[in-house]
Every structure is written in C-alpha cells, then in structure tokens.
Design a protein around this motif. Structure first.
Motif, PDB file in Angstrom:
ATOM      1  N   ALA A 144      -3.398   8.347  -3.898  1.00  0.00           N
ATOM      2  CA  ALA A 144      -2.313   8.322  -2.917  1.00  0.00           C
ATOM      3  C   ALA A 144      -2.872   8.317  -1.495  1.00  0.00           C
ATOM      4  CB  ALA A 144      -1.372   9.507  -3.127  1.00  0.00           C
ATOM      5  N   VAL A 145      -3.857   9.156  -1.252  1.00  0.00           N
ATOM      6  CA  VAL A 145      -4.467   9.223   0.088  1.00  0.00           C
ATOM      7  C   VAL A 145      -5.167   7.908   0.417  1.00  0.00           C
ATOM      8  CG1 VAL A 145      -6.289  10.357   1.435  1.00  0.00           C
ATOM      9  CG2 VAL A 145      -4.677  11.730   0.129  1.00  0.00           C
ATOM     10  N   SER A 146      -5.862   7.327  -0.552  1.00  0.00           N
ATOM     11  CA  SER A 146      -6.550   6.052  -0.303  1.00  0.00           C
ATOM     12  C   SER A 146      -5.571   4.952   0.064  1.00  0.00           C
ATOM     13  CB  SER A 146      -7.342   5.628  -1.544  1.00  0.00           C
ATOM     14  OG  SER A 146      -8.344   6.553  -1.829  1.00  0.00           O
ATOM     15  N   TRP A 147      -4.466   4.867  -0.685  1.00  0.00           N
ATOM     16  CA  TRP A 147      -3.463   3.843  -0.377  1.00  0.00           C
ATOM     17  C   TRP A 147      -2.818   4.097   0.979  1.00  0.00           C
ATOM     18  CZ3 TRP A 147      -3.315  -0.689  -2.453  1.00  0.00           C
ATOM     19  CH2 TRP A 147      -3.737  -0.879  -3.772  1.00  0.00           C
ATOM     20  N   MET A 148      -2.569   5.356   1.325  1.00  0.00           N
ATOM     21  CA  MET A 148      -1.967   5.652   2.635  1.00  0.00           C
ATOM     22  C   MET A 148      -2.930   5.311   3.765  1.00  0.00           C
ATOM     23  SD  MET A 148       1.133   6.335   2.589  1.00  0.00           S
ATOM     24  CE  MET A 148       1.286   6.766   4.314  1.00  0.00           C
ATOM     25  N   ARG A 149      -4.221   5.521   3.554  1.00  0.00           N
ATOM     26  CA  ARG A 149      -5.204   5.123   4.571  1.00  0.00           C
ATOM     27  C   ARG A 149      -5.144   3.616   4.805  1.00  0.00           C
ATOM     28  NH1 ARG A 149     -10.157   8.661   2.433  1.00  0.00           N
ATOM     29  NH2 ARG A 149      -9.552  10.642   3.351  1.00  0.00           N
ATOM     30  N   LEU A 150      -5.056   2.860   3.714  1.00  0.00           N
ATOM     31  CA  LEU A 150      -4.945   1.410   3.847  1.00  0.00           C
ATOM     32  C   LEU A 150      -3.681   1.041   4.618  1.00  0.00           C
ATOM     33  CD1 LEU A 150      -5.894  -1.459   3.260  1.00  0.00           C
ATOM     34  CD2 LEU A 150      -4.679  -1.299   1.071  1.00  0.00           C
ATOM     35  N   ALA A 172       0.837  -1.205   0.000  1.00  0.00           N
ATOM     36  CA  ALA A 172       0.000   0.000   0.000  1.00  0.00           C
ATOM     37  C   ALA A 172       0.873   1.257   0.000  1.00  0.00           C
ATOM     38  CB  ALA A 172      -0.932  -0.006   1.217  1.00  0.00           C
ATOM     39  N   PHE A 173       1.956   1.229   0.744  1.00  0.00           N
ATOM     40  CA  PHE A 173       2.843   2.398   0.765  1.00  0.00           C
ATOM     41  C   PHE A 173       3.494   2.626  -0.595  1.00  0.00           C
ATOM     42  CE2 PHE A 173       6.927   4.494   1.424  1.00  0.00           C
ATOM     43  CZ  PHE A 173       6.482   5.663   2.026  1.00  0.00           C
ATOM     44  N   ARG A 174       3.933   1.548  -1.245  1.00  0.00           N
ATOM     45  CA  ARG A 174       4.523   1.698  -2.588  1.00  0.00           C
ATOM     46  C   ARG A 174       3.492   2.240  -3.581  1.00  0.00           C
ATOM     47  NH1 ARG A 174       6.997  -3.295  -1.350  1.00  0.00           N
ATOM     48  NH2 ARG A 174       5.495  -4.390  -2.655  1.00  0.00           N
ATOM     49  N   GLN A 175       2.262   1.742  -3.491  1.00  0.00           N
ATOM     50  CA  GLN A 175       1.206   2.233  -4.381  1.00  0.00           C
ATOM     51  C   GLN A 175       0.912   3.709  -4.106  1.00  0.00           C
ATOM     52  OE1 GLN A 175      -0.304   0.606  -6.960  1.00  0.00           O
ATOM     53  NE2 GLN A 175       1.143  -1.026  -6.579  1.00  0.00           N
ATOM     54  N   ALA A 176       0.924   4.107  -2.838  1.00  0.00           N
ATOM     55  CA  ALA A 176       0.699   5.514  -2.487  1.00  0.00           C
ATOM     56  C   ALA A 176       1.826   6.384  -3.028  1.00  0.00           C
ATOM     57  CB  ALA A 176       0.599   5.669  -0.969  1.00  0.00           C
ATOM     58  N   SER A 177       3.046   5.898  -2.927  1.00  0.00           N
ATOM     59  CA  SER A 177       4.194   6.651  -3.442  1.00  0.00           C
ATOM     60  C   SER A 177       4.087   6.829  -4.950  1.00  0.00           C
ATOM     61  CB  SER A 177       5.499   5.940  -3.101  1.00  0.00           C
ATOM     62  OG  SER A 177       5.655   5.837  -1.718  1.00  0.00           O
ATOM     63  N   GLU A 178       3.720   5.756  -5.642  1.00  0.00           N
ATOM     64  CA  GLU A 178       3.580   5.841  -7.098  1.00  0.00           C
ATOM     65  C   GLU A 178       2.455   6.799  -7.487  1.00  0.00           C
ATOM     66  OE1 GLU A 178       2.207   2.984 -10.759  1.00  0.00           O
ATOM     67  OE2 GLU A 178       3.386   2.084  -9.155  1.00  0.00           O
ATOM     68  N   ALA A 179       1.327   6.716  -6.793  1.00  0.00           N
ATOM     69  CA  ALA A 179       0.204   7.603  -7.100  1.00  0.00           C
ATOM     70  C   ALA A 179       0.589   9.066  -6.843  1.00  0.00           C
ATOM     71  CB  ALA A 179      -1.021   7.222  -6.273  1.00  0.00           C
ATOM     72  N   ALA A 180       1.312   9.318  -5.775  1.00  0.00           N
ATOM     73  CA  ALA A 180       1.741  10.692  -5.490  1.00  0.00           C
ATOM     74  C   ALA A 180       2.701  11.187  -6.561  1.00  0.00           C
ATOM     75  CB  ALA A 180       2.401  10.756  -4.114  1.00  0.00           C
ATOM     76  N   ALA A 181       3.604  10.328  -7.001  1.00  0.00           N
ATOM     77  CA  ALA A 181       4.559  10.720  -8.043  1.00  0.00           C
ATOM     78  C   ALA A 181       3.863  10.981  -9.372  1.00  0.00           C
ATOM     79  CB  ALA A 181       5.627   9.635  -8.215  1.00  0.00           C
TER      80      ALA A 181
END
Length: 179
Positions: free
Chosen positions: A127-133, A111-120
């Motif tokens: 990004a916020v959804s993945w960070m919540r997870l 989830a953190f890697r997905q959030a990082s990719e979405a933010a980039a």
C-alpha cells in the motif's frame, strides 16, 4: 557414587507396538510404564505423528475461513463465480490503458486503486509503495506531459501493435469507404 539406570531408546518396532497399543485405547501413563518410555516423550510422539486413541472422540474440523484457504487460480475463481469476469475485464482494461494510452492521471488513479486494495487486504508495505508512486506521479505529472513529444518511438510501436490487432484502424483500408 550412584549410577543412574540408563534405558535404551526404543526401536522402530517398539514404537510401532506402542502406537498400536495407544490407538487401541491404552492410556499414555500405562504405556510409558510398560515400555520404559517417558510419558512426555510418548505424548509428544503421539501428537507429532497424529496418533488417535480408539476411545477418543473424532474431531470434526469446520471449513476454514476464506483467508486461511489456499489461493485458487484465476481460471478456478472465474469458474466458481462468473461475475468475476467483469472485474477481470476491468482490470485488464486498466492495464491495457496504462500500456497503450499512458497518461500521468491514469497512472495516478491506478496506483491509488492498487494502494487501496493493498490496504484493504492488510498488505501495508505494498500500500505504501503504491501511494508513493501516486504521489510521485502527482508531483511530476504536469512536467511529464509538457516534456513529452507529440509522437514518440513507442507511440509508433503501439500503433503498429494495435493495427495488427485491427483495433485502431484496419490494415488495408477500403478507399471506397472515403467516397
């Protein structure tokens, strides 16, 4: 009382003549006067339909930047850049690991890697959804591991699936191997 003179709307044939004259190089003000059409209307129609005058320089459009190009399929991307196969394999391994070896720590890192990719990629909502997870798994991870049984129904399904794939252990083990 004065009456404004009303000019009829040009027909399709008239517009075809105007277009041909415009493309041949006659200016918009001259055509507007010749055909009794407002110059602004003529210019708008020329712009909307993409009319180019013969004496106008041709525009050379540069190749659009990567972020403006239409997306390519996964297969096309792998064909263009074979090194992406390694990235694709790693992502597939991540997803398979989540499916068949699910641990809260792995899900949190994924989830953190997905959030990082979405933010980039400038996708803040994802990004916020993945960070919540990631945060939820971080808070509940220990409880999930403690509450989980050693073997669940889904574990038997996973083992059956892996057995069919021949990954975990062969379907017909050879007893001679144990000796």
């Amino acid at each position: 009382m004065t009456h404004a003179t009303h000019t009829p709307r040009p027909t399709a044939e008239t517009w075809a003549l105007i277009r041909d004259d415009y493309r041949s190089g006659i200016t918009a003000p001259v055509l507007a006067e010749r055909y009794g059409v407002p110059e602004r209307t003529l210019r708008r129609r020329a712009a909307l339909e993409g009319w180019r005058r013969a004496d106008a320089p041709t525009l050379s459009l540069a190749t659009p930047p990567a972020w403006l190009r239409p997306p390519v399929s996964r297969e096309e991307a792998l064909e263009r850049d074979p090194d992406l196969a390694e990235v694709d394999a790693a992502e597939g391994a991540d997803r398979m690991g989540l499916l068949f070896d699910s641990e809260p720590r792995h899900l949190r890192l994924f989830a953190f890697r997905q959030a990082s990719e979405a933010a980039a990629m400038d996708r803040p909502v994802q990004a916020v959804s993945w960070m919540r997870l990631a945060q939820i798994v971080d808070r509940c991870g220990d409880r999930i591991e403690a509450d989980g049984l050693a073997l669940r129904d889904v574990d038997y399904l996973r083992a059956s699936y892996l057995r069919r794939l021949g990954v975990l252990f062969p379907a017909n083990p050879d007893p001679a191997d144990d000796a």
